[in-house]
Design a protein around this motif. Structure first.
Motif, mmCIF file in Angstrom:
data_model
loop_
_atom_site.group_PDB
_atom_site.id
_atom_site.type_symbol
_atom_site.label_atom_id
_atom_site.label_comp_id
_atom_site.label_asym_id
_atom_site.label_seq_id
_atom_site.Cartn_x
_atom_site.Cartn_y
_atom_site.Cartn_z
ATOM 1 N N PRO A 212 0.836 -1.202 0.000
ATOM 2 C CA PRO A 212 0.000 0.000 0.000
ATOM 3 C C PRO A 212 0.874 1.257 0.000
ATOM 4 C CG PRO A 212 -0.765 -1.594 1.639
ATOM 5 C CD PRO A 212 0.561 -2.084 1.132
ATOM 6 N N PRO A 213 0.411 2.320 -0.627
ATOM 7 C CA PRO A 213 -0.923 2.522 -1.214
ATOM 8 C C PRO A 213 -1.028 2.095 -2.674
ATOM 9 C CG PRO A 213 0.289 4.580 -1.254
ATOM 10 C CD PRO A 213 1.203 3.570 -0.604
ATOM 11 N N GLY A 214 -0.055 1.384 -3.194
ATOM 12 C CA GLY A 214 -0.107 0.950 -4.583
ATOM 13 C C GLY A 214 1.102 1.414 -5.363
ATOM 14 N N LEU A 215 1.027 1.270 -6.685
ATOM 15 C CA LEU A 215 2.155 1.621 -7.537
ATOM 16 C C LEU A 215 2.429 3.121 -7.509
ATOM 17 C CD1 LEU A 215 1.368 -0.499 -10.744
ATOM 18 C CD2 LEU A 215 3.031 -1.020 -8.956
ATOM 19 N N PRO A 216 3.694 3.528 -7.401
ATOM 20 C CA PRO A 216 4.012 4.964 -7.505
ATOM 21 C C PRO A 216 3.714 5.457 -8.915
ATOM 22 C CG PRO A 216 6.014 3.636 -7.392
ATOM 23 C CD PRO A 216 4.879 2.707 -7.134
ATOM 24 N N ILE A 217 3.369 6.726 -9.030
ATOM 25 C CA ILE A 217 2.939 7.279 -10.312
ATOM 26 C C ILE A 217 4.041 7.184 -11.363
ATOM 27 C CG2 ILE A 217 3.602 9.662 -9.824
ATOM 28 C CD1 ILE A 217 0.376 8.458 -11.591
ATOM 29 N N THR A 218 5.300 7.254 -10.950
ATOM 30 C CA THR A 218 6.387 7.126 -11.923
ATOM 31 C C THR A 218 6.405 5.722 -12.531
ATOM 32 O OG1 THR A 218 7.882 6.592 -10.083
ATOM 33 C CG2 THR A 218 7.857 8.876 -10.872
ATOM 34 N N LYS A 219 6.092 4.714 -11.726
ATOM 35 C CA LYS A 219 6.047 3.334 -12.231
ATOM 36 C C LYS A 219 4.838 3.139 -13.138
ATOM 37 C CE LYS A 219 8.411 0.491 -11.521
ATOM 38 N NZ LYS A 219 9.542 -0.012 -12.335
ATOM 39 N N VAL A 220 3.702 3.720 -12.759
ATOM 40 C CA VAL A 220 2.507 3.647 -13.603
ATOM 41 C C VAL A 220 2.801 4.232 -14.980
ATOM 42 C CG1 VAL A 220 0.149 4.517 -13.916
ATOM 43 C CG2 VAL A 220 0.890 3.688 -11.673
ATOM 44 N N LYS A 221 3.453 5.390 -14.990
ATOM 45 C CA LYS A 221 3.749 6.064 -16.256
ATOM 46 C C LYS A 221 4.688 5.211 -17.115
ATOM 47 C CE LYS A 221 4.257 10.539 -16.209
ATOM 48 N NZ LYS A 221 4.760 11.941 -16.125
ATOM 49 N N SER A 222 5.698 4.621 -16.501
ATOM 50 C CA SER A 222 6.639 3.768 -17.235
ATOM 51 C C SER A 222 5.944 2.555 -17.834
ATOM 52 C CB SER A 222 7.767 3.323 -16.298
ATOM 53 O OG SER A 222 8.603 2.368 -16.939
ATOM 54 N N ILE A 223 5.091 1.904 -17.047
ATOM 55 C CA ILE A 223 4.371 0.718 -17.532
ATOM 56 C C ILE A 223 3.445 1.099 -18.681
ATOM 57 C CG2 ILE A 223 2.623 -1.004 -16.915
ATOM 58 C CD1 ILE A 223 3.895 -1.062 -14.098
ATOM 59 N N MET A 224 2.719 2.212 -18.547
ATOM 60 C CA MET A 224 1.795 2.630 -19.593
ATOM 61 C C MET A 224 2.526 2.955 -20.880
ATOM 62 S SD MET A 224 -1.335 2.300 -19.070
ATOM 63 C CE MET A 224 -1.671 3.032 -20.653
ATOM 64 N N TYR A 225 3.655 3.627 -20.775
ATOM 65 C CA TYR A 225 4.411 3.977 -21.974
ATOM 66 C C TYR A 225 4.882 2.722 -22.712
ATOM 67 C CZ TYR A 225 7.713 6.249 -25.076
ATOM 68 O OH TYR A 225 8.380 6.683 -26.205
ATOM 69 N N GLN A 226 5.410 1.767 -21.958
ATOM 70 C CA GLN A 226 5.881 0.525 -22.569
ATOM 71 C C GLN A 226 4.728 -0.267 -23.192
ATOM 72 O OE1 GLN A 226 9.038 -1.708 -20.225
ATOM 73 N NE2 GLN A 226 8.443 -0.199 -18.686
ATOM 74 N N LEU A 227 3.593 -0.296 -22.489
ATOM 75 C CA LEU A 227 2.421 -0.992 -23.008
ATOM 76 C C LEU A 227 1.950 -0.369 -24.314
ATOM 77 C CD1 LEU A 227 0.078 -2.991 -22.767
ATOM 78 C CD2 LEU A 227 -1.036 -1.408 -21.175
ATOM 79 N N LEU A 228 1.871 0.946 -24.362
ATOM 80 C CA LEU A 228 1.432 1.636 -25.577
ATOM 81 C C LEU A 228 2.437 1.461 -26.718
ATOM 82 C CD1 LEU A 228 0.040 4.860 -23.913
ATOM 83 C CD2 LEU A 228 -1.294 3.274 -25.331
ATOM 84 N N ASP A 229 3.707 1.371 -26.370
ATOM 85 C CA ASP A 229 4.735 1.138 -27.381
ATOM 86 C C ASP A 229 4.527 -0.230 -28.033
ATOM 87 O OD1 ASP A 229 6.969 1.657 -28.917
ATOM 88 O OD2 ASP A 229 8.395 1.000 -27.397
ATOM 89 N N GLY A 230 4.233 -1.238 -27.220
ATOM 90 C CA GLY A 230 3.952 -2.563 -27.760
ATOM 91 C C GLY A 230 2.684 -2.589 -28.588
ATOM 92 N N ILE A 231 1.648 -1.899 -28.117
ATOM 93 C CA ILE A 231 0.385 -1.839 -28.859
ATOM 94 C C ILE A 231 0.579 -1.130 -30.195
ATOM 95 C CG2 ILE A 231 -1.911 -0.771 -28.865
ATOM 96 C CD1 ILE A 231 -1.758 -3.331 -27.237
ATOM 97 N N ASP A 232 1.366 -0.070 -30.203
ATOM 98 C CA ASP A 232 1.652 0.642 -31.450
ATOM 99 C C ASP A 232 2.329 -0.283 -32.454
ATOM 100 O OD1 ASP A 232 1.986 2.848 -33.249
ATOM 101 O OD2 ASP A 232 4.057 3.024 -32.565
ATOM 102 N N PHE A 233 3.263 -1.101 -31.982
ATOM 103 C CA PHE A 233 3.932 -2.061 -32.869
ATOM 104 C C PHE A 233 2.922 -3.042 -33.468
ATOM 105 C CE2 PHE A 233 5.765 -6.387 -33.147
ATOM 106 C CZ PHE A 233 6.654 -6.187 -34.198
#
Length: 309
Positions: free
Chosen positions: A110-131
């Motif tokens: 708790p309280p969960g993922l830090p916002i910097t980690k959320v942003k990193s995961i989202m960027y990588q996920l979107l990069d894969g989706i774009d591919f």
């Protein structure tokens, strides 16, 4: 040429999904850990249908690009036929990643993922989706269980393309499908495009922020009600023409409550991005390639696949 499945030594079950059982295994030739997915393919008159083989070949071809955020298909092995079930076994061998995003979030204190980690995961996920979208593939079943993440925080999308393989063969399983990340157009059995993956990314984004699912419905209708309660019920002009369910079947909810739910954790850029991901009209949702250059990610170091953008 496909390898002999005997090359891989199973050690434990990783999970049972809608596409079959996944095992942690060891490649006895290379001594490396792999994820071995055992799936059942309905037999045609000449064994495994050619359409399935073409799709698997496409997945293998895309793996040659070695994209950093898409799990790599290493090998394909043909198994025995099960005549009593009129199916053939097919083994897909993927690179091994320690855990999925659902487990990763559960393990986070708790309280969960830090916002910097959320942003990193989202960027990588979107990069894969774009591919995937650039190569005319879309996932259609994106959820935290299909997003793999290792102990260094590197993200890889799994099970891409498999929905299409199995939809073509009408494979039925007893696995309960999670509706929480599905776009409205899929829930309403309307025509859909790659925008369904952007909706799923938005749901995952919100879940990482809130530490719980954004839309947790129990049926297709309940799921749509949960969506409209937060995003607002669409207008009559926005309602798809190619579906049988009338807009009057749903309660009238006021405008979007999304910003109120997330404004304590997200800055204005993050709020704007997630709103663009969760638009009811698919054509209005942000594209993956545009999301990657959104101001929200201005402080993210570009990955190898982004350096030429």
């Amino acid at each position: 040429m496909a390898s002999d499945v005997g090359r891989y030594e199973e050690s434990s079950i990783i999970g049972n999904g809608s596409y079959g059982t996944v095992y942690k295994a060891r490649d006895k030739v290379k001594g490396e850990l792999v994820a071995l997915k055992k799936i059942k393919i309905p037999q045609g008159e000449e064994g495994v249908p050619m359409s399935t083989l073409r799709e698997v070949a496409l997945l293998k071809y895309l793996s040659n690009f070695d994209h950093p955020h898409v799990v790599k298909l290493l090998d394909v092995c043909h198994g025995q036929k099960i005549q009593s079930e009129r199916v053939s076994l097919l083994y897909l061998v993927f690179e091994y990643v320690e855990q999925d995003l659902a487990v990763y979030m559960e393990k986070c204190p708790p309280p969960g993922l830090p916002i910097t980690k959320v942003k990193s995961i989202m960027y990588q996920l979107l990069d894969g989706i774009d591919f995937l979208h650039t190569n005319r593939l879309f996932h259609r079943d994106l959820k935290p269980q299909n997003v793999l993440i290792d102990h260094q925080g590197h993200v890889k999308i799994a099970d891409f393309g498999l929905t299409r393989i199995f939809d073509m063969q009408s494979v039925l399983t007893q696995v309960v499908v999670t509706l929480w990340y599905r776009a409205p157009e899929i829930l309403m059995s309307s025509k859909y495009t790659s925008a369904v993956d952007i909706w799923s990314c938005g749901c995952i984004f919100a879940e990482m922020i809130r530490n719980r699912p954004l839309f947790a419905g129990h049926t297709e209708t309940d799921q749509l009600c949960k969506i409209f309660e937060i995003t607002g019920t669409p207008s009559l002009g926005e309602w798809p023409e190619d579906i049988s369910i009338p807009i009057g079947a749903f309660p009238r909810f006021a405008g979007s409550q999304l910003r109120k739910l997330l404004e304590a954790e997200l800055d204005s850029f993050g709020l704007a991005l997630i709103e663009e991901m969760l638009l009811f009209i698919p054509e209005n949702r942000i594209l993956a390639k545009d999301a990657l250059v959104h101001p929200y990610f201005s402080d993210i170091a570009k990955s190898p696949s982004q350096v030429d953008r």
